[in-house]
Design an enzyme around this catalytic site. Structure first.
Site, mmCIF file in Angstrom:
data_model
loop_
_atom_site.group_PDB
_atom_site.id
_atom_site.type_symbol
_atom_site.label_atom_id
_atom_site.label_comp_id
_atom_site.label_asym_id
_atom_site.label_seq_id
_atom_site.Cartn_x
_atom_site.Cartn_y
_atom_site.Cartn_z
ATOM 1 N N LYS A 6 63.839 36.379 89.588
ATOM 2 C CA LYS A 6 65.204 35.883 89.501
ATOM 3 C C LYS A 6 65.205 34.380 89.249
ATOM 4 C CE LYS A 6 69.494 35.943 92.249
ATOM 5 N NZ LYS A 6 70.118 36.436 93.503
ATOM 6 N N SER A 54 73.563 40.275 97.316
ATOM 7 C CA SER A 54 73.111 40.027 95.951
ATOM 8 C C SER A 54 71.898 40.827 95.507
ATOM 9 C CB SER A 54 72.823 38.532 95.756
ATOM 10 O OG SER A 54 74.029 37.806 95.744
ATOM 11 N N SER A 112 74.215 38.612 92.840
ATOM 12 C CA SER A 112 73.803 37.657 91.842
ATOM 13 C C SER A 112 72.472 37.998 91.172
ATOM 14 C CB SER A 112 73.691 36.265 92.481
ATOM 15 O OG SER A 112 72.698 36.248 93.503
#
Length: 470
Positions: A81, A179, A155
Site C-alpha cells: 500500500k 481500511s 483506504s
C-alpha cells in the site's frame, strides 16, 4: 498448472509452485507485470510499478530457491500500500508528493525483501488514507474488479483491486477505521486487521492516535497467514518467537480450532443499523455453518456503552489534522482534506486526552464479554459498494456522514486495538461480494486465522473470479 491459473491461485500456492520447480520466480514475475499492464487502464490499482528492481529481486529469489532455501514468500510477487515507505520512492499518500524520495524501506517492506518476496509496486490510496473509497484528484479512481462502475473500497483500495483482479496473490494494507476490512468485504477477499503492536512500525509515533495498524489482504486465509509469518513480530522473520507462540500463522490457518463460543452481534456502537437483506441472510447462514462445524453461536450484543463511537471520532478527526500538519504545501491538498483538517483542529488536547483515557474504560467494559466469548461475528459492509463518483464534490462532513452508514461496526475495534478478520460469505444477486467480520481479543490472530480457515474449507471462496477478469 498454467501460469495464468497460478496468478489466480494466490500467494501461498505460488510459493509452493516455486519450491517445487513448476515455475521460476522470473517467469512468475513477468506474468504479473504483463497483468499489471493489461489491467492498468481499467483497474488503476498501482501508483508505481518497480519493473526493473522486481526483475533483479526475482532473479535473486530464484538463486535462493535453487540453493534449497525456503521462506513463506520466497520468489512470490507482492504489492504494498502507498502509505508504506519504499527506498528511493516518494510517499505521496494519495496526493501530490511534498517530500523527496525516502532513503530506506519501511519495516514491513524490509521484512518482505528479507524473506525474498518480489516487490512489484505500490497501490493507490485515497488522499491521506481518509476515506473508504479510492478516488483522488491526483491519480483518478481505482475500480472494483467485480463491477468497474463501483469502488473497491478504501483506504486499501488499490491493494484490494490488485488482489481481486488476479494481479498479485497477497498485498499489504493498513486499517485506521476499516481500511483493510472494507475493501476486503467489497472485493471478496480475506483481510486481517491485526492487534495493535502485532506488526511494529519504525517509529513510536502512533498514526491517528493509535487507531491505525497494518495487515495483509489475500485471496485466501493461507495467503494472509504466509504474509503474517513474514511481517509480524512473532512470525517467521523473528526466529524463535514462532516456537514460543506454539505455531506459525500459516500452520494455524490449516488447523481447525477447538469448539468456540461465538457471539453473533448485530448492533453497532451507534445503535441498531439497517443491513441489506442479502447480507444479513449471508451472515445468518455463516452462523449456521459455524454451528454445523461444532461451535456454539449465540446472539449477544456487544456492550459498547455510550462512549465508544465518540472515542473513535475524536481520535480520527484529530489524527487527520495532525497527519497533514507537517506538510509544507497544504494548499496542494484536496478541498475535502483541507476541510477535514479544519474539523480536526477543533478537537482540543483535553478532549483527545479524554478519548485516550476512555479506551481503558471500554476495555474493562468488554472484558466480561470476551471472557464469555472467544470470537464475535458481526456484519462487514452493510450494503453494496458505492458507485464511482458518489462523493464527488461533497465536503468532509457530508462524506463522513455518508460513508458511516455502511461501515458502522468497524471503527470500534480500532479504538480497542483488537484483531478483526474480514471473511467472504458469498455473492449477492447482482454478483457483488458480501463479507462479515470475525473479532477476537488482543493477539487472537491465530485463533481468527484458524476459524476462518475452517470456514474456507467448508465453503471455499478463493476460486471465485470477477467475470470481467476471470
Amino acid at each position: 498448472m498454467e501460469i495464468d491459473e497460478l496468478l489466480w491461485a494466490g500467494a501461498d500456492a505460488q510459493a509452493v509452485a516455486l519450491r517445487e520447480g513448476r515455475v521460476t520466480a522470473p517467469e512468475l514475475l513477468e506474468a504479473v507485470l504483463d497483468r499489471i499492464a493489461a489491467t492498468a487502464p481499467t483497474l488503476n490499482a498501482f501508483r508505481i510499478v518497480f519493473a526493473d528492481s522486481a526483475r533483479a529481486e526475482a532473479a535473486a529469489a530464484q538463486a535462493r530457491i535453487d540453493a534449497g532455501e525456503t521462506t513463506p514468500l520466497l520468489g512470490v510477487p507482492v504489492a504494498v500500500k502507498d502509505d508504506q515507505d519504499v527506498a528511493g520512492d516518494v510517499s505521496p499518500a494519495g496526493g501530490r508528493p511534498q517530500f523527496p524520495p525516502v532513503a530506506q524501506d519501511g519495516r514491513m517492506v524490509r521484512r518482505l525483501r528479507a524473506a525474498g518476496a518480489v516487490l512489484v509496486g505500490r497501490t493507490h490510496v485515497p488522499e491521506r488514507m481518509q476515506w473508504p473509497f479510492t478516488e483522488t484528484l491526483t491519480y483518478g479512481a481505482t475500480r472494483n474488479p467485480w463491477d468497474l462502475d463501483r469502488t473497491p473500497g478504501g483506504s486499501s483500495g488499490g491493494t484490494a483491486a490488485a488482489v481481486a483482479g488476479g494481479i498479485v496473490g497477497v498485498a499489504s494494507g493498513s486499517d485506521g477505521g476499516g481500511s483493510i476490512r472494507i475493501p476486503s468485504s467489497m472485493c471478496g477477499l480475506f483481510g486481517l486487521k491485526t492487534s495493535r503492536g502485532t506488526i511494529e512500525e519504525d517509529t513510536d509515533e502512533e498514526h491517528w492516535h493509535g487507531l491505525a495498524v497494518t495487515g495483509p489482504i489475500g485471496r485466501s486465509v493461507a495467503d494472509v497467514a504466509a504474509m503474517m509469518d513474514v511481517v509480524a513480530e512473532d512470525g517467521w522473520a523473528s526466529g524463535g518467537a514462532v516456537a514460543a507462540a506454539g505455531s506459525s500463522y500459516r500452520e494455524a490457518a490449516d488447523h481447525d480450532p477447538r469448539p468456540l463460543r461465538i457471539a453473533l452481534s448485530w448492533r453497532a456502537p451507534v445503535g441498531p443499523v439497517p443491513i441489506e437483506a442479502q447480507r444479513r441472510a449471508a451472515i445468518e447462514a455463516t452462523a449456521d455453518r459455524l454451528r454445523a462445524l461444532g461451535h456454539e453461536v449465540i446472539e449477544r450484543e456487544v456492550p459498547y456503552g455510550p462512549r465508544a463511537f465518540p472515542q473513535f471520532l475524536v481520535r480520527y478527526l484529530r489524527g487527520v489534522a495532525d497527519d497533514v500538519e507537517p506538510l509544507p504545501r497544504k494548499d496542494w491538498l484536496e478541498p475535502r482534506t483541507r476541510n477535514a483538517r479544519r474539523l480536526g483542529r477543533l478537537v482540543p488536547d483535553a478532549v483527545l486526552r479524554w478519548a485516550r483515557a476512555q479506551e481503558q474504560v471500554l476495555h474493562e467494559r468488554l472484558a466480561p464479554y470476551f471472557a464469555e466469548f472467544d470470537v464475535v461475528l458481526q456484519p462487514g459492509m452493510t450494503d453494496v459498494p458505492w458507485k464511482i463518483g458518489t462523493f464527488q464534490r461533497r465536503g468532509a462532513l457530508a462524506t463522513m456522514l455518508g460513508v458511516a452508514q455502511r461501515m458502522p461496526h468497524m471503527p470500534v475495534w480500532n479504538v480497542l486495538g483488537y484483531p478483526s478478520a474480514a471473511v467472504p460469505i458469498g455473492l449477492d444477486g447482482a454478483g457483488l461480494p458480501m463479507g462479515c467480520q470475525l473479532i477476537g481479543p488482543p493477539r487472537a490472530e491465530r485463533r481468527l486465522l484458524s476459524l476462518a480457515g475452517q470456514l474456507e474449507r467448508a465453503a471455499p471462496w478463493a476460486q471465485r473470479r470477477p467475470p470481467t477478469f476471470g
